[in-house]
Design a protein around this motif. Structure first.
Motif, PDB file in Angstrom:
ATOM      1  N   ALA A  94      38.737  36.234  30.605  1.00  0.00           N
ATOM      2  CA  ALA A  94      39.396  37.444  30.111  1.00  0.00           C
ATOM      3  C   ALA A  94      38.503  38.670  30.279  1.00  0.00           C
ATOM      4  O   ALA A  94      38.958  39.726  30.714  1.00  0.00           O
ATOM      5  N   ARG A  95      37.237  38.543  29.968  1.00  0.00           N
ATOM      6  CA  ARG A  95      36.315  39.677  30.037  1.00  0.00           C
ATOM      7  C   ARG A  95      35.841  39.956  31.464  1.00  0.00           C
ATOM      8  O   ARG A  95      35.727  41.096  31.885  1.00  0.00           O
ATOM      9  N   ASP A  96      35.535  38.892  32.216  1.00  0.00           N
ATOM     10  CA  ASP A  96      34.802  39.052  33.475  1.00  0.00           C
ATOM     11  C   ASP A  96      35.650  39.097  34.734  1.00  0.00           C
ATOM     12  O   ASP A  96      35.209  39.622  35.752  1.00  0.00           O
ATOM     13  N   PHE A  97      36.865  38.553  34.694  1.00  0.00           N
ATOM     14  CA  PHE A  97      37.656  38.492  35.921  1.00  0.00           C
ATOM     15  C   PHE A  97      37.905  39.874  36.546  1.00  0.00           C
ATOM     16  O   PHE A  97      37.742  40.021  37.758  1.00  0.00           O
ATOM     17  N   PRO A  98      38.283  40.898  35.786  1.00  0.00           N
ATOM     18  CA  PRO A  98      38.548  42.188  36.433  1.00  0.00           C
ATOM     19  C   PRO A  98      37.318  42.756  37.172  1.00  0.00           C
ATOM     20  O   PRO A  98      37.449  43.270  38.280  1.00  0.00           O
ATOM     21  N   VAL A  99      36.140  42.630  36.570  1.00  0.00           N
ATOM     22  CA  VAL A  99      34.916  43.122  37.217  1.00  0.00           C
ATOM     23  C   VAL A  99      34.607  42.282  38.447  1.00  0.00           C
ATOM     24  O   VAL A  99      34.350  42.804  39.534  1.00  0.00           O
ATOM     25  N   TYR A 100      34.648  40.964  38.279  1.00  0.00           N
ATOM     26  CA  TYR A 100      34.396  40.063  39.402  1.00  0.00           C
ATOM     27  C   TYR A 100      35.374  40.332  40.551  1.00  0.00           C
ATOM     28  O   TYR A 100      34.987  40.432  41.710  1.00  0.00           O
ATOM     29  N   ASN A 101      36.651  40.463  40.229  1.00  0.00           N
ATOM     30  CA  ASN A 101      37.678  40.656  41.247  1.00  0.00           C
ATOM     31  C   ASN A 101      37.463  41.956  42.017  1.00  0.00           C
ATOM     32  O   ASN A 101      37.663  42.010  43.235  1.00  0.00           O
ATOM     33  N   ALA A 102      37.039  43.012  41.335  1.00  0.00           N
ATOM     34  CA  ALA A 102      36.755  44.289  42.015  1.00  0.00           C
ATOM     35  C   ALA A 102      35.564  44.154  42.960  1.00  0.00           C
ATOM     36  O   ALA A 102      35.582  44.700  44.071  1.00  0.00           O
ATOM     37  N   ILE A 103      34.539  43.425  42.539  1.00  0.00           N
ATOM     38  CA  ILE A 103      33.372  43.236  43.408  1.00  0.00           C
ATOM     39  C   ILE A 103      33.740  42.351  44.596  1.00  0.00           C
ATOM     40  O   ILE A 103      33.311  42.602  45.731  1.00  0.00           O
ATOM     41  N   TRP A 104      34.549  41.332  44.362  1.00  0.00           N
ATOM     42  CA  TRP A 104      35.040  40.494  45.462  1.00  0.00           C
ATOM     43  C   TRP A 104      35.678  41.370  46.545  1.00  0.00           C
ATOM     44  O   TRP A 104      35.439  41.189  47.728  1.00  0.00           O
ATOM     45  N   ALA A 105      36.487  42.327  46.115  1.00  0.00           N
ATOM     46  CA  ALA A 105      37.173  43.212  47.067  1.00  0.00           C
ATOM     47  C   ALA A 105      36.195  44.058  47.870  1.00  0.00           C
ATOM     48  O   ALA A 105      36.474  44.419  49.008  1.00  0.00           O
ATOM     49  N   GLU A 106      35.035  44.391  47.297  1.00  0.00           N
ATOM     50  CA  GLU A 106      34.001  45.117  48.049  1.00  0.00           C
ATOM     51  C   GLU A 106      33.434  44.238  49.165  1.00  0.00           C
ATOM     52  O   GLU A 106      33.170  44.718  50.268  1.00  0.00           O
ATOM     53  N   TYR A 107      33.227  42.958  48.881  1.00  0.00           N
ATOM     54  CA  TYR A 107      32.633  42.037  49.856  1.00  0.00           C
ATOM     55  C   TYR A 107      33.662  41.510  50.854  1.00  0.00           C
ATOM     56  O   TYR A 107      33.305  41.123  51.961  1.00  0.00           O
ATOM     57  N   PHE A 108      34.920  41.482  50.444  1.00  0.00           N
ATOM     58  CA  PHE A 108      36.008  40.994  51.302  1.00  0.00           C
ATOM     59  C   PHE A 108      37.140  42.024  51.263  1.00  0.00           C
ATOM     60  O   PHE A 108      38.173  41.808  50.624  1.00  0.00           O
ATOM     61  N   PRO A 109      36.976  43.156  51.942  1.00  0.00           N
ATOM     62  CA  PRO A 109      37.963  44.232  51.833  1.00  0.00           C
ATOM     63  C   PRO A 109      39.325  43.918  52.469  1.00  0.00           C
ATOM     64  O   PRO A 109      40.321  44.521  52.099  1.00  0.00           O
ATOM     65  N   ASP A 110      39.366  42.970  53.386  1.00  0.00           N
ATOM     66  CA  ASP A 110      40.611  42.641  54.065  1.00  0.00           C
ATOM     67  C   ASP A 110      41.089  41.266  53.604  1.00  0.00           C
ATOM     68  O   ASP A 110      40.482  40.242  53.943  1.00  0.00           O
ATOM     69  N   ALA A 111      42.154  41.222  52.841  1.00  0.00           N
ATOM     70  CA  ALA A 111      42.662  39.955  52.314  1.00  0.00           C
ATOM     71  C   ALA A 111      43.044  38.992  53.437  1.00  0.00           C
ATOM     72  O   ALA A 111      42.967  37.775  53.265  1.00  0.00           O
ATOM     73  N   ALA A 112      43.417  39.509  54.593  1.00  0.00           N
ATOM     74  CA  ALA A 112      43.833  38.660  55.706  1.00  0.00           C
ATOM     75  C   ALA A 112      42.665  37.855  56.283  1.00  0.00           C
ATOM     76  O   ALA A 112      42.875  36.785  56.852  1.00  0.00           O
ATOM     77  N   THR A 113      41.443  38.346  56.141  1.00  0.00           N
ATOM     78  CA  THR A 113      40.286  37.633  56.681  1.00  0.00           C
ATOM     79  C   THR A 113      39.372  37.063  55.590  1.00  0.00           C
ATOM     80  O   THR A 113      38.378  36.408  55.898  1.00  0.00           O
ATOM     81  N   ALA A 114      39.713  37.303  54.341  1.00  0.00           N
ATOM     82  CA  ALA A 114      38.918  36.776  53.225  1.00  0.00           C
ATOM     83  C   ALA A 114      39.111  35.262  53.134  1.00  0.00           C
ATOM     84  O   ALA A 114      40.144  34.733  53.545  1.00  0.00           O
ATOM     85  N   PRO A 115      38.117  34.556  52.574  1.00  0.00           N
ATOM     86  CA  PRO A 115      38.313  33.124  52.374  1.00  0.00           C
ATOM     87  C   PRO A 115      39.369  32.871  51.292  1.00  0.00           C
ATOM     88  O   PRO A 115      39.650  33.746  50.473  1.00  0.00           O
ATOM     89  N   CYS A 116      39.937  31.679  51.303  1.00  0.00           N
ATOM     90  CA  CYS A 116      40.797  31.269  50.204  1.00  0.00           C
ATOM     91  C   CYS A 116      39.940  31.246  48.944  1.00  0.00           C
ATOM     92  O   CYS A 116      38.729  31.067  49.015  1.00  0.00           O
ATOM     93  N   ARG A 117      40.566  31.428  47.787  1.00  0.00           N
ATOM     94  CA  ARG A 117      39.789  31.487  46.554  1.00  0.00           C
ATOM     95  C   ARG A 117      40.578  30.897  45.400  1.00  0.00           C
ATOM     96  O   ARG A 117      41.769  31.134  45.257  1.00  0.00           O
ATOM     97  N   THR A 118      39.869  30.135  44.577  1.00  0.00           N
ATOM     98  CA  THR A 118      40.390  29.636  43.313  1.00  0.00           C
ATOM     99  C   THR A 118      39.399  30.055  42.246  1.00  0.00           C
ATOM    100  O   THR A 118      38.194  29.868  42.415  1.00  0.00           O
TER     101      THR A 118
END
Length: 145
Positions: A94-118
């Motif tokens: 609840a606390r960390d997902f939004p921050v983590y998800n935003a940083i993920w987007a910095e490292y993988f800006p294109d969802a089409a080429t990003a790895p699958c994620r769970t």
């Protein structure tokens, strides 16, 4: 045939296992956390006078865990772009997902080429860290580049 990989520039494993194992052209990384490879410290952790963890910085830990994954990939002859599947463990979804998800987007800006994620919310990890990644990459032994 499998090849065990121990990355000199990644944190030491907290148990008896390699940083990664190559099976053919697949690379399986062990769970990797944000510990600093040089000091073994955990970025962003704050302790009280008795040494109890009282706060942590998920952004600092997220950047550190990505750097550690990159170090293992480099030691394996793989690249960041070779990641195909990432399982993320967060101790406070609840606390960390939004921050983590935003940083993920910095490292993988294109969802089409990003790895699958769970992403999983869990109650604890083996050391006082807030995030750990388990990764699979495709990394041909004889890349030719």
């Amino acid at each position: 045939m499998t090849d065990a990989i121990h990355a000199a520039h990644a944190p030491k494993a907290v148990g008896r296992y390699p940083h990664a194992r190559r099976v053919g052209e697949l690379l399986f990384l062990s769970g990797i956390g944000p510990r600093d490879p040089a000091s073994n410290g955990i970025p962003g952790n704050v302790h009280d006078a008795e040494g109890r963890l009282i706060a942590y910085d998920i952004a600092a830990q997220t950047h550190a865990v990505f750097a550690n994954v990159r170090a293992v990939l480099d030691a394996s002859g793989a690249r960041w772009e070779d990641l195909v599947d990432v399982t993320v463990y967060l101790t406070d979804m609840a606390r960390d997902f939004p921050v983590y998800n935003a940083i993920w987007a910095e490292y993988f800006p294109d969802a089409a080429t990003a790895p699958c994620r769970t992403t999983l919310g869990i109650t604890a990890l083996p050391t006082p860290i807030a995030i750990e990644l388990k990764c699979i990459a495709v990394a041909p032994k004889d890349r030719g580049d």
